[in-house]
Design a protein around this motif. Structure first.
Motif, PDB file in Angstrom:
ATOM      1  N   VAL A   1      -4.906   4.259   4.185  1.00 32.64           N
ATOM      2  CA  VAL A   1      -3.971   3.443   4.960  1.00 32.64           C
ATOM      3  C   VAL A   1      -2.793   3.046   4.065  1.00 32.64           C
ATOM      4  O   VAL A   1      -2.995   2.469   2.994  1.00 32.64           O
ATOM      5  N   GLY A   2      -1.594   3.374   4.489  1.00 33.44           N
ATOM      6  CA  GLY A   2      -0.390   2.918   3.804  1.00 33.44           C
ATOM      7  C   GLY A   2       0.262   1.806   4.601  1.00 33.44           C
ATOM      8  O   GLY A   2       0.388   1.903   5.830  1.00 33.44           O
ATOM      9  N   ALA A   3       0.653   0.736   3.925  1.00 34.02           N
ATOM     10  CA  ALA A   3       1.292  -0.412   4.590  1.00 34.02           C
ATOM     11  C   ALA A   3       2.581  -0.729   3.860  1.00 34.02           C
ATOM     12  O   ALA A   3       2.576  -0.932   2.637  1.00 34.02           O
ATOM     13  N   TYR A   4       3.679  -0.786   4.588  1.00 27.97           N
ATOM     14  CA  TYR A   4       4.996  -0.915   3.979  1.00 27.97           C
ATOM     15  C   TYR A   4       5.745  -2.124   4.554  1.00 27.97           C
ATOM     16  O   TYR A   4       5.771  -2.324   5.764  1.00 27.97           O
ATOM     17  N   GLY A   5       6.328  -2.922   3.662  1.00 25.02           N
ATOM     18  CA  GLY A   5       7.066  -4.106   4.075  1.00 25.02           C
ATOM     19  C   GLY A   5       6.208  -5.350   4.201  1.00 25.02           C
ATOM     20  O   GLY A   5       6.546  -6.281   4.952  1.00 25.02           O
TER      21      GLY A   5
ATOM     22  N   THR B   1       4.669  -5.487  -1.849  1.00 28.01           N
ATOM     23  CA  THR B   1       5.293  -5.223  -0.549  1.00 28.01           C
ATOM     24  C   THR B   1       4.804  -3.919   0.079  1.00 28.01           C
ATOM     25  O   THR B   1       4.658  -3.835   1.302  1.00 28.01           O
ATOM     26  N   ASP B   2       4.560  -2.895  -0.739  1.00 33.71           N
ATOM     27  CA  ASP B   2       4.064  -1.617  -0.242  1.00 33.71           C
ATOM     28  C   ASP B   2       2.693  -1.364  -0.866  1.00 33.71           C
ATOM     29  O   ASP B   2       2.551  -1.393  -2.099  1.00 33.71           O
ATOM     30  N   ALA B   3       1.707  -1.104  -0.030  1.00 30.61           N
ATOM     31  CA  ALA B   3       0.327  -1.020  -0.530  1.00 30.61           C
ATOM     32  C   ALA B   3      -0.401   0.191   0.031  1.00 30.61           C
ATOM     33  O   ALA B   3      -0.099   0.684   1.128  1.00 30.61           O
ATOM     34  N   LEU B   4      -1.352   0.656  -0.746  1.00 29.26           N
ATOM     35  CA  LEU B   4      -2.247   1.729  -0.358  1.00 29.26           C
ATOM     36  C   LEU B   4      -3.663   1.170  -0.299  1.00 29.26           C
ATOM     37  O   LEU B   4      -4.106   0.494  -1.230  1.00 29.26           O
ATOM     38  N   PHE B   5      -4.374   1.455   0.796  1.00 21.18           N
ATOM     39  CA  PHE B   5      -5.752   1.007   0.949  1.00 21.18           C
ATOM     40  C   PHE B   5      -6.656   2.223   1.128  1.00 21.18           C
ATOM     41  O   PHE B   5      -6.326   3.154   1.878  1.00 21.18           O
ATOM     42  N   LEU B   6      -7.792   2.218   0.441  1.00 19.91           N
ATOM     43  CA  LEU B   6      -8.729   3.327   0.461  1.00 19.91           C
ATOM     44  C   LEU B   6     -10.068   2.812   0.980  1.00 19.91           C
ATOM     45  O   LEU B   6     -10.772   2.067   0.290  1.00 19.91           O
ATOM     46  N   LEU B   7     -10.411   3.170   2.215  1.00 20.81           N
ATOM     47  CA  LEU B   7     -11.659   2.740   2.850  1.00 20.81           C
ATOM     48  C   LEU B   7     -12.642   3.900   2.729  1.00 20.81           C
ATOM     49  O   LEU B   7     -12.435   4.970   3.326  1.00 20.81           O
TER      50      LEU B   7
ATOM     51  N   LEU C   1      -3.474  -7.177   8.456  1.00 22.20           N
ATOM     52  CA  LEU C   1      -2.181  -7.001   7.799  1.00 22.20           C
ATOM     53  C   LEU C   1      -1.041  -7.406   8.733  1.00 22.20           C
ATOM     54  O   LEU C   1      -0.035  -7.980   8.283  1.00 22.20           O
ATOM     55  N   ARG C   2      -1.197  -7.149  10.016  1.00 24.77           N
ATOM     56  CA  ARG C   2      -0.160  -7.532  10.979  1.00 24.77           C
ATOM     57  C   ARG C   2      -0.159  -9.027  11.240  1.00 24.77           C
ATOM     58  O   ARG C   2       0.872  -9.580  11.637  1.00 24.77           O
ATOM     59  N   GLU C   3      -1.281  -9.683  11.019  1.00 25.09           N
ATOM     60  CA  GLU C   3      -1.269 -11.145  11.069  1.00 25.09           C
ATOM     61  C   GLU C   3      -0.485 -11.707   9.893  1.00 25.09           C
ATOM     62  O   GLU C   3       0.194 -12.733  10.021  1.00 25.09           O
ATOM     63  N   ILE C   4      -0.586 -11.040   8.759  1.00 22.86           N
ATOM     64  CA  ILE C   4       0.161 -11.484   7.572  1.00 22.86           C
ATOM     65  C   ILE C   4       1.641 -11.169   7.717  1.00 22.86           C
ATOM     66  O   ILE C   4       2.497 -12.001   7.417  1.00 22.86           O
ATOM     67  N   THR C   5       1.942  -9.944   8.203  1.00 22.83           N
ATOM     68  CA  THR C   5       3.328  -9.490   8.354  1.00 22.83           C
ATOM     69  C   THR C   5       3.439  -8.737   9.675  1.00 22.83           C
ATOM     70  O   THR C   5       3.117  -7.544   9.740  1.00 22.83           O
ATOM     71  N   PRO C   6       3.875  -9.387  10.748  1.00 26.34           N
ATOM     72  CA  PRO C   6       3.907  -8.731  12.059  1.00 26.34           C
ATOM     73  C   PRO C   6       4.704  -7.433  12.087  1.00 26.34           C
ATOM     74  O   PRO C   6       4.369  -6.521  12.843  1.00 26.34           O
ATOM     75  N   GLU C   7       5.747  -7.326  11.271  1.00 23.29           N
ATOM     76  CA  GLU C   7       6.603  -6.139  11.303  1.00 23.29           C
ATOM     77  C   GLU C   7       6.188  -5.061  10.303  1.00 23.29           C
ATOM     78  O   GLU C   7       6.909  -4.078  10.097  1.00 23.29           O
TER      79      GLU C   7
END
Length: 220
Positions: A23-27, A176-182, A204-210
């Protein structure tokens, strides 16, 4: 950004059932632990399984397959369920630790700003650098030959599959940009792995909706 992440054949030969949901999460806009993340951790603690759970036992078997002793260097989810409630670190780390405990699977988190090249899961040659914290100071260590490790172009980012993360790429309040490995092994169903990924994205969307998110399954 997550498309190039891969698992070496030498690892899948050990455990052909291994899959990792990337999972990649950006911003992201993280921060210190707060009442939300404390509630996530408390809910996870209330549902925590015993260390004898079959998903944890599967990781013990995987560790033994490459010569590690899981009672000495425990898989991350095993270590977490033995520390109830889980420790407060920061918003993002609390989110994925809570999901790890609730779904009984190891989850790693990496700060992409400090990553160099592509993440890959390999068996170590033994000379790769690994920066660890010892007695409050950063020291350079090395994995054992044949040890299963996550690494990038600079060195090892996590030793013994999911036992210990390096200092360089750990997630902080400023990430700000993260990689998650499940990480999944049988008998955990792939549907359960995807459910854990969905819950992590929700947090993650609760932390940063956008926040922008992408994901893919990798493995054999």
């Amino acid at each position: 950004m997550i498309e190039g992440i891969w698992v070496d054949e030498a690892v899948t030969e050990l455990r052909p059932d291994f899959r990792v949901l990337v999972v990649g999460a950006y911003g992201l806009r993280g921060g210190p632990s707060d009442d939300r993340s404390r509630a996530w951790l408390a809910e996870a603690a209330a549902e925590a399984v015993p260390p004898s759970h079959e998903h944890i036992a599967a990781w013990h078997d995987a560790y033994r397959a490459f010569g590690a002793k899981p009672q000495r260097t425990r898989p991350s989810v095993d270590a977490l369920v033995r520390r109830m409630p889980p420790p407060e670190i920061n918003l993002v780390v609390d989110a994925y630790n809570a999901v790890s405990v609730r779904h009984v699977l190891p989850i790693g988190g990496e700060d992409l700003a400090h990553y160099e090249g592509t993440a890959r899961l390999v068996r170590a040659s033994g000379d790769e650098p690994f920066d660890a914290m010892e007695k409050g100071e950063v020291v350079v260590d090395h994995p054992e030959i044949g040890e299963v490790v996550w690494r990038d172009d600079r060195g090892v980012t996590c030793r013994r599959w999911n036992w210990r993360q390096c200092v360089r790429t750990r997630i902080t309040e400023d990430t700000t940009d993260a990689l998650f490995l499940l990480e999944r092994l049988a008998p955990m169903p792939l549907e359960a792995l995807r459910a854990a990924g969905d819950e992590l994205v929700e947090r993650l969307r609760e932390i940063t909706p956008e926040v922008r998110v992408e994901s893919r399954l990798a493995g054999a």
